[in-house]
Write an enzyme that holds these catalytic residues in place. Structure first.
Site, PDB file in Angstrom:
ATOM      1  N   GLU A  89       2.168  -6.653  13.058  1.00 31.62           N
ATOM      2  CA  GLU A  89       1.038  -6.961  13.951  1.00 31.62           C
ATOM      3  C   GLU A  89       0.534  -8.391  13.752  1.00 31.62           C
ATOM      4  OE1 GLU A  89      -2.347  -4.367  13.434  1.00 31.62           O
ATOM      5  OE2 GLU A  89      -3.204  -4.915  15.379  1.00 31.62           O
ATOM      6  N   ARG A  97       0.817  -1.219   0.000  1.00 28.20           N
ATOM      7  CA  ARG A  97       0.000   0.000   0.000  1.00 28.20           C
ATOM      8  C   ARG A  97       0.845   1.259   0.000  1.00 28.20           C
ATOM      9  NH1 ARG A  97      -3.013  -1.771   4.936  1.00 28.20           N
ATOM     10  NH2 ARG A  97      -1.851  -3.718   4.808  1.00 28.20           N
TER      11      ARG A  97
HETATM   12  O1  LIG Z   1       3.823  -1.208  11.844  1.00 24.55           O
HETATM   13  P1  LIG Z   1       3.743  -2.657  11.437  1.00 24.55           P
HETATM   14  O2  LIG Z   1       3.244  -3.542  12.538  1.00 24.55           O
HETATM   15  O3  LIG Z   1       5.016  -3.143  10.868  1.00 24.55           O
HETATM   16  O4  LIG Z   1       2.624  -2.776  10.320  1.00 24.55           O
HETATM   17  C1  LIG Z   1       2.459  -1.872   9.269  1.00 24.55           C
HETATM   18  C2  LIG Z   1       2.576  -2.534   7.934  1.00 24.55           C
HETATM   19  O5  LIG Z   1       1.600  -3.557   7.794  1.00 24.55           O
HETATM   20  C3  LIG Z   1       0.906  -3.384   6.562  1.00 24.55           C
HETATM   21  O6  LIG Z   1       1.526  -4.016   5.503  1.00 24.55           O
HETATM   22  P2  LIG Z   1       1.460  -5.578   5.201  1.00 24.55           P
HETATM   23  O7  LIG Z   1       2.757  -6.199   5.632  1.00 24.55           O
HETATM   24  O8  LIG Z   1       0.199  -6.157   5.742  1.00 24.55           O
HETATM   25  O9  LIG Z   1       1.516  -5.635   3.630  1.00 24.55           O
HETATM   26  P3  LIG Z   1       0.560  -5.201   2.412  1.00 24.55           P
HETATM   27  O10 LIG Z   1       0.647  -3.691   2.300  1.00 24.55           O
HETATM   28  O11 LIG Z   1       1.226  -5.886   1.288  1.00 24.55           O
HETATM   29  O12 LIG Z   1      -0.838  -5.662   2.690  1.00 24.55           O
HETATM   30  C4  LIG Z   1       0.948  -1.893   6.352  1.00 24.55           C
HETATM   31  O13 LIG Z   1       0.720  -1.553   5.001  1.00 24.55           O
HETATM   32  C5  LIG Z   1       2.331  -1.525   6.820  1.00 24.55           C
HETATM   33  O14 LIG Z   1       3.305  -1.700   5.803  1.00 24.55           O
HETATM   34  N1  LIG Z   2      -4.548  -3.040  11.858  1.00 24.76           N
HETATM   35  C1  LIG Z   2      -3.995  -2.809  10.673  1.00 24.76           C
HETATM   36  N2  LIG Z   2      -4.719  -2.283   9.674  1.00 24.76           N
HETATM   37  C2  LIG Z   2      -4.146  -2.046   8.452  1.00 24.76           C
HETATM   38  N3  LIG Z   2      -2.872  -2.319   8.187  1.00 24.76           N
HETATM   39  C3  LIG Z   2      -2.124  -2.831   9.173  1.00 24.76           C
HETATM   40  N4  LIG Z   2      -0.830  -3.198   9.207  1.00 24.76           N
HETATM   41  C4  LIG Z   2      -0.572  -3.682  10.430  1.00 24.76           C
HETATM   42  N5  LIG Z   2      -1.645  -3.637  11.212  1.00 24.76           N
HETATM   43  C5  LIG Z   2      -2.640  -3.101  10.438  1.00 24.76           C
END
Ligand SMILES: O=P(O)(O)OC[C@H]1O[C@H](OP(=O)(O)OP(=O)(O)O)[C@H](O)[C@@H]1O
Ligand SMILES: Nc1ncnc2[nH]cnc12
Length: 179
Positions: free
Chosen positions: A104, A67
């Protein structure tokens, strides 16, 4: 149509309980992306927050898969900077630096191309959400491995209860909204 950025973030980010796993409330930005005014206000908000924290001489914007790519690329265009993707392991074809991290709802490895950032580059990192801070801390480390330093980390949303901000330099972090 949202009147301003606060209203856009309030009305166009959707909360999905227990996704992708029980106990997680997922903040879904896809309605915000689908709204022309919401998207414009968010990109402008990230660019001006990045400029405020990092100054106007930004060489590269790093966007974090997936994202962070969506928001980071128009922010790079708005700031006259280049765009560098930070990708999940195994997706980049040339030589990479990689860092393992926890988030998370799991763990992963993030990579950048070794030649994507030059020593001394001023770098702005863009993502959609700060949760535990594992992802942004890992990307800051990648940028340091490349011999540069992130001048600012900016996100659309911060999930305050997860404490991610404490893992980052508070003077270099900015968010458009905190839950
Ligand atoms: O602060 P954190 O606990 O590290 O989490 C934040 C990250 O988690 C999500 O990405 P995700 O890894 O789910 O990937 P995506 O964007 O490909 O769905 C979000 O877009 C951040 O990059
Ligand atoms: N709760 C949440 N919602 C969207 N993106 C995330 N990446 C990690 N935690 C998330």
């Amino acid at each position: 149509m949202p009147r301003d950025l606060d209203e856009a973030l309030e009305s166009l980010v959707r909360s999905i309980p227990d996704w992708p796993s029980p106990g997680v409330t997922f903040r879904d930005v896809t309605p915000l992306l689908a709204d022309p005014e919401g998207l414009r206000l968010t990109v402008e908000g990230l660019a001006s927050l990045g400029r405020e924290i990092a100054g106007s001489d930004i060489d590269k914007v790093v966007g974090i898969e997936a994202r962070g790519f969506i928001f980071g690329t128009p922010v790079a265009v708005a700031l006259g900077a280049g765009f560098v993707p930070a990708r999940k392991a195994g997706k980049l074809p040339a030589e990479t630096f990689g860092v393992d991290y926890d988030l998370e709802y799991g763990s992963a490895t993030i990579e950048i191309h070794r030649d994507a950032i030059e020593p001394g580059d001023r770098v702005l990192v863009v993502d959609d959400v700060l949760a535990t801070g594992g992802t942004l801390a890992a990307v800051d480390e990648l940028i340091e491995r490349a011999g540069a330093k992130s001048a600012a980390n900016v996100v659309v949303l911060e999930i305050g209860a997860l404490g991610g901000r404490a893992r980052l330099d508070p003077d270099r972090f900015g968010t458009l909204r905190t839950y």
